[in-house]
Design an enzyme around this catalytic site. Structure first.
Site, PDB file in Angstrom:
ATOM      1  N   GLY A  10       0.800  -1.138  -0.044  1.00  0.00           N
ATOM      2  CA  GLY A  10      -0.119  -0.073  -0.223  1.00  0.00           C
ATOM      3  C   GLY A  10       0.805   1.303  -0.123  1.00  0.00           C
ATOM      4  N   ARG A  70       0.731  -5.089  -5.082  1.00  0.00           N
ATOM      5  CA  ARG A  70       0.980  -6.299  -4.327  1.00  0.00           C
ATOM      6  C   ARG A  70       1.538  -7.439  -4.873  1.00  0.00           C
ATOM      7  NH1 ARG A  70      -0.685  -4.298   0.798  1.00  0.00           N
ATOM      8  NH2 ARG A  70      -2.348  -2.536   0.855  1.00  0.00           N
ATOM      9  N   ASP A 101       5.627  -5.321   5.754  1.00  0.00           N
ATOM     10  CA  ASP A 101       5.883  -6.761   5.921  1.00  0.00           C
ATOM     11  C   ASP A 101       6.057  -7.690   5.048  1.00  0.00           C
ATOM     12  OD1 ASP A 101       3.236  -6.605   6.159  1.00  0.00           O
ATOM     13  OD2 ASP A 101       2.928  -7.947   7.815  1.00  0.00           O
ATOM     14  N   THR A 123       4.788   1.318   6.209  1.00  0.00           N
ATOM     15  CA  THR A 123       3.409   1.052   6.429  1.00  0.00           C
ATOM     16  C   THR A 123       2.817   2.018   7.314  1.00  0.00           C
ATOM     17  OG1 THR A 123       1.630  -0.363   7.436  1.00  0.00           O
ATOM     18  CG2 THR A 123       4.064  -0.646   8.409  1.00  0.00           C
ATOM     19  N   ILE A 124       1.729   2.400   6.686  1.00  0.00           N
ATOM     20  CA  ILE A 124       0.805   3.356   7.205  1.00  0.00           C
ATOM     21  C   ILE A 124       0.123   2.758   8.747  1.00  0.00           C
ATOM     22  CG2 ILE A 124      -1.580   2.558   6.339  1.00  0.00           C
ATOM     23  CD1 ILE A 124      -0.574   5.871   5.843  1.00  0.00           C
ATOM     24  N   ASP A 125       0.073   1.413   8.706  1.00  0.00           N
ATOM     25  CA  ASP A 125      -0.465   0.938  10.027  1.00  0.00           C
ATOM     26  C   ASP A 125       0.618   0.876  11.350  1.00  0.00           C
ATOM     27  OD1 ASP A 125      -2.505   0.180   8.587  1.00  0.00           O
ATOM     28  OD2 ASP A 125      -2.262  -1.975   8.422  1.00  0.00           O
ATOM     29  N   ASP A 127       2.890  -0.975  12.012  1.00  0.00           N
ATOM     30  CA  ASP A 127       3.083  -2.258  12.716  1.00  0.00           C
ATOM     31  C   ASP A 127       4.541  -3.205  12.374  1.00  0.00           C
ATOM     32  OD1 ASP A 127       2.517  -2.995  10.165  1.00  0.00           O
ATOM     33  OD2 ASP A 127       0.624  -4.296  10.743  1.00  0.00           O
ATOM     34  N   ARG A 160     -26.422  11.933  18.392  1.00  0.00           N
ATOM     35  CA  ARG A 160     -26.131  10.454  17.743  1.00  0.00           C
ATOM     36  C   ARG A 160     -25.166   9.936  18.392  1.00  0.00           C
ATOM     37  NH1 ARG A 160     -26.967  12.666  11.692  1.00  0.00           N
ATOM     38  NH2 ARG A 160     -29.510  12.393  11.608  1.00  0.00           N
ATOM     39  N   MET A 167      -8.100   2.641   8.845  1.00  0.00           N
ATOM     40  CA  MET A 167      -7.184   1.737   8.523  1.00  0.00           C
ATOM     41  C   MET A 167      -6.527   1.000   9.986  1.00  0.00           C
ATOM     42  SD  MET A 167      -5.533   2.363   4.902  1.00  0.00           S
ATOM     43  CE  MET A 167      -6.524   2.156   3.525  1.00  0.00           C
ATOM     44  N   GLY A 168      -6.066  -0.240   9.684  1.00  0.00           N
ATOM     45  CA  GLY A 168      -5.209  -0.874  10.871  1.00  0.00           C
ATOM     46  C   GLY A 168      -5.738  -2.412  10.597  1.00  0.00           C
ATOM     47  N   ARG A 169      -5.140  -3.336   9.787  1.00  0.00           N
ATOM     48  CA  ARG A 169      -5.466  -4.665   9.715  1.00  0.00           C
ATOM     49  C   ARG A 169      -5.125  -5.347  11.048  1.00  0.00           C
ATOM     50  NH1 ARG A 169      -6.356  -7.889   5.284  1.00  0.00           N
ATOM     51  NH2 ARG A 169      -6.437  -6.366   4.070  1.00  0.00           N
ATOM     52  N   GLU A 219     -10.485  -1.164  11.031  1.00  0.00           N
ATOM     53  CA  GLU A 219     -11.006  -1.692  10.316  1.00  0.00           C
ATOM     54  C   GLU A 219     -10.708  -3.391  10.708  1.00  0.00           C
ATOM     55  OE1 GLU A 219      -8.896  -1.492   6.238  1.00  0.00           O
ATOM     56  OE2 GLU A 219      -6.947  -2.059   7.162  1.00  0.00           O
ATOM     57  N   ARG A 264     -24.681   6.544  13.243  1.00  0.00           N
ATOM     58  CA  ARG A 264     -24.341   6.724  11.751  1.00  0.00           C
ATOM     59  C   ARG A 264     -22.741   6.376  11.734  1.00  0.00           C
ATOM     60  NH1 ARG A 264     -28.910   7.639  11.325  1.00  0.00           N
ATOM     61  NH2 ARG A 264     -29.899   9.754  10.264  1.00  0.00           N
ATOM     62  N   HIS A 270      -8.885   4.925   2.440  1.00  0.00           N
ATOM     63  CA  HIS A 270      -7.778   5.460   1.748  1.00  0.00           C
ATOM     64  C   HIS A 270      -7.459   6.778   1.776  1.00  0.00           C
ATOM     65  CE1 HIS A 270      -8.578   1.297   0.115  1.00  0.00           C
ATOM     66  NE2 HIS A 270      -7.194   1.318  -0.129  1.00  0.00           N
ATOM     67  N   ARG A 273      -4.527   7.517   3.462  1.00  0.00           N
ATOM     68  CA  ARG A 273      -3.079   7.117   2.857  1.00  0.00           C
ATOM     69  C   ARG A 273      -2.901   8.146   2.027  1.00  0.00           C
ATOM     70  NH1 ARG A 273      -3.536   1.140   1.507  1.00  0.00           N
ATOM     71  NH2 ARG A 273      -3.148   1.674  -0.400  1.00  0.00           N
TER      72      ARG A 273
HETATM   73  O1  F6P Z   1      -1.361  -2.520   4.473  1.00  0.00           O
HETATM   74  C1  F6P Z   1      -1.582  -0.992   4.870  1.00  0.00           C
HETATM   75  C2  F6P Z   1      -3.089  -0.812   4.604  1.00  0.00           C
HETATM   76  O2  F6P Z   1      -3.447   0.252   4.305  1.00  0.00           O
HETATM   77  C3  F6P Z   1      -4.141  -1.790   5.289  1.00  0.00           C
HETATM   78  O3  F6P Z   1      -4.419  -0.856   6.671  1.00  0.00           O
HETATM   79  C4  F6P Z   1      -5.377  -1.829   4.719  1.00  0.00           C
HETATM   80  O4  F6P Z   1      -6.292  -2.838   5.138  1.00  0.00           O
HETATM   81  C5  F6P Z   1      -4.684  -2.079   3.452  1.00  0.00           C
HETATM   82  O5  F6P Z   1      -3.523  -1.374   3.309  1.00  0.00           O
HETATM   83  C6  F6P Z   1      -5.536  -1.718   2.196  1.00  0.00           C
HETATM   84  O6  F6P Z   1      -4.959  -2.175   0.927  1.00  0.00           O
HETATM   85  P1  F6P Z   1      -5.512  -1.842  -0.408  1.00  0.00           P
HETATM   86  O7  F6P Z   1      -4.938  -0.403  -0.694  1.00  0.00           O
HETATM   87  O8  F6P Z   1      -4.785  -3.035  -1.129  1.00  0.00           O
HETATM   88  O9  F6P Z   1      -7.059  -1.868  -0.329  1.00  0.00           O
END
Ligand code: F6P
Length: 340
Positions: A10, A70, A101, A123-125, A127, A160, A167-169, A219, A264, A270, A273
């Protein structure tokens, strides 16, 4: 030396700063090329040359001028052989692989096959292990915090519950820090699952006391009641990851139905990102790029640059990828003090 660069996985803000840092640190006798779209370019021998002119001012831009994908060469027939042959053909002395990774695990395998590689963690995450920060994360936290700030006023005006998905897998760093900065009333991340009953209990208490609530959810968060995280299980990338997304919407429906409070959901996805990197990410990317090039020039291969405190150090690439850096319990406990 002839050195190739690639950006895989990503995208994230700060990648161009790394590329610029690498090119700026080259000596007169060095030549730098950039494979296009990550490992895909290395497979197809599709590259561009990178001169100082080519990288002029690019650190201000989001994304990556090289493109990304990817692509996993080890899941493609003859992928590994094609890359090894292209290295010979192009007479490459080294590769700088910039990625998370997945990209770095591929780099580790190629190191084992004799390629001379230096890694840069991305990585944006946030990790990747054994580095304090990866670039892009800081920008994502700022974008996330700004969005949560904005949701506060509309949640309050309407009385509400508002859920925002970030994001954050596997790791909830972005959600935790954006949520903490912007005063989310509940933060849900993959590392610390909760039951739906627990979530509802916290929210009902909050609604009775204050009349509105904002929830930040990663997410990859999976309520204990569910068997798997929510996403499109039919879309699996070459590294075996499903396309995540939808937990905020799922929870909002359950919460509204069970509590009667209007609820809501919003997915930032994205947006986190994209766009221009913060000054922090520009600087971190620049420092990583320069140090990666220095490692190449010292022929110190099989290593990746990392941030330790305020110092850029180097560690074996596999130290970054064998385990994931997850949010520690103490940090989540601190955030929890502000829930409700
Ligand atoms: O691996 C980083 C990440 O931003 C995750 O947080 C997210 O699940 C994934 O990439 C989204 O990937 P794509 O851009 O392929 O939809």
């Amino acid at each position: 030396m002839k050195i190739a660069i690639l950006t895989g996985g990503g995208d994230c803000p700060g990648l161009n700063a790394v590329i610029r840092g690498i090119v700026k640190a080259k000596r007169n006798e060095d030549e730098v090329i950039g494979f296009k779209r990550g490992w895909e370019g290395a497979l197809n021998n599709d590259y561009v040359s990178l001169t100082e002119d080519d990288v002029e001012g690019i650190h201000l831009l989001g994304g990556t001028i090289l493109g990304t994908s990817r692509t996993n060469p080890f899941s493609i027939k003859d992928g590994e052989k094609r890359i090894l042959e292209n290295f010979e053909k192009d007479k490459l002395d080294a590769l700088i692989a910039i990625g998370g990774d997945d990209t770095l695990s591929v780099a580790t395998k190629f190191c084992g096959l004799g390629l001379k590689i230096v890694g840069v963690p991305k990585t944006i995450d946030n990790d990747v292990s054994n580095t304090d920060y990866t670039f892009g994360f800081h920008t994502a936290v700022n974008v996330g915090a700004d969005a949560i700030d904005r949701l506060q006023s509309t949640a309050k005006s309407h009385g509400r519950i508002m859920l925002v998905e970030l994001m954050g897998r596997d790791a909830g760093w972005i959600t935790l820090e954006a949520g903490l900065a912007a005063g989310a009333h509940l933060i849900l991340i993959p590392e610390f699952p909760r039951t739906i009953d627990e979530i509802i209990e916290i929210l009902v208490k909050r609604m009775k006391a204050k009349g509105y609530a904002v929830v930040a959810v990663a997410e990859g968060f999976k309520p204990t009641d569910l068997e798997s995280a929510i996403g499109d299980k039919s879309t699996i990338d070459p590294f075996g990851h499903i396309k995540l997304g939808g937990i905020a919407h799922y929870l909002s429906e359950v919460i509204e139905e069970r509590t009667g409070y209007e609820t809501r959901s919003v997915v930032l996805g994205h947006l986190l990102r994209g766009g221009t990197p913060t000054a922090f990410d520009r600087i971190l990317g620049t420092r990583y790029g320069v140090e990666a090039m220095k490692l190449v020039q010292k022929e110190d291969f099989g290593r990746m640059v990392a941030l330790s405190g305020n110092n850029i150090i180097s560690i074996p690439i596999e130290y970054g990828v064998t385990t994931k850096k997850l949010v520690p319990f103490e940090y989540y406990k601190l955030a929890e003090m502000f829930f409700g």
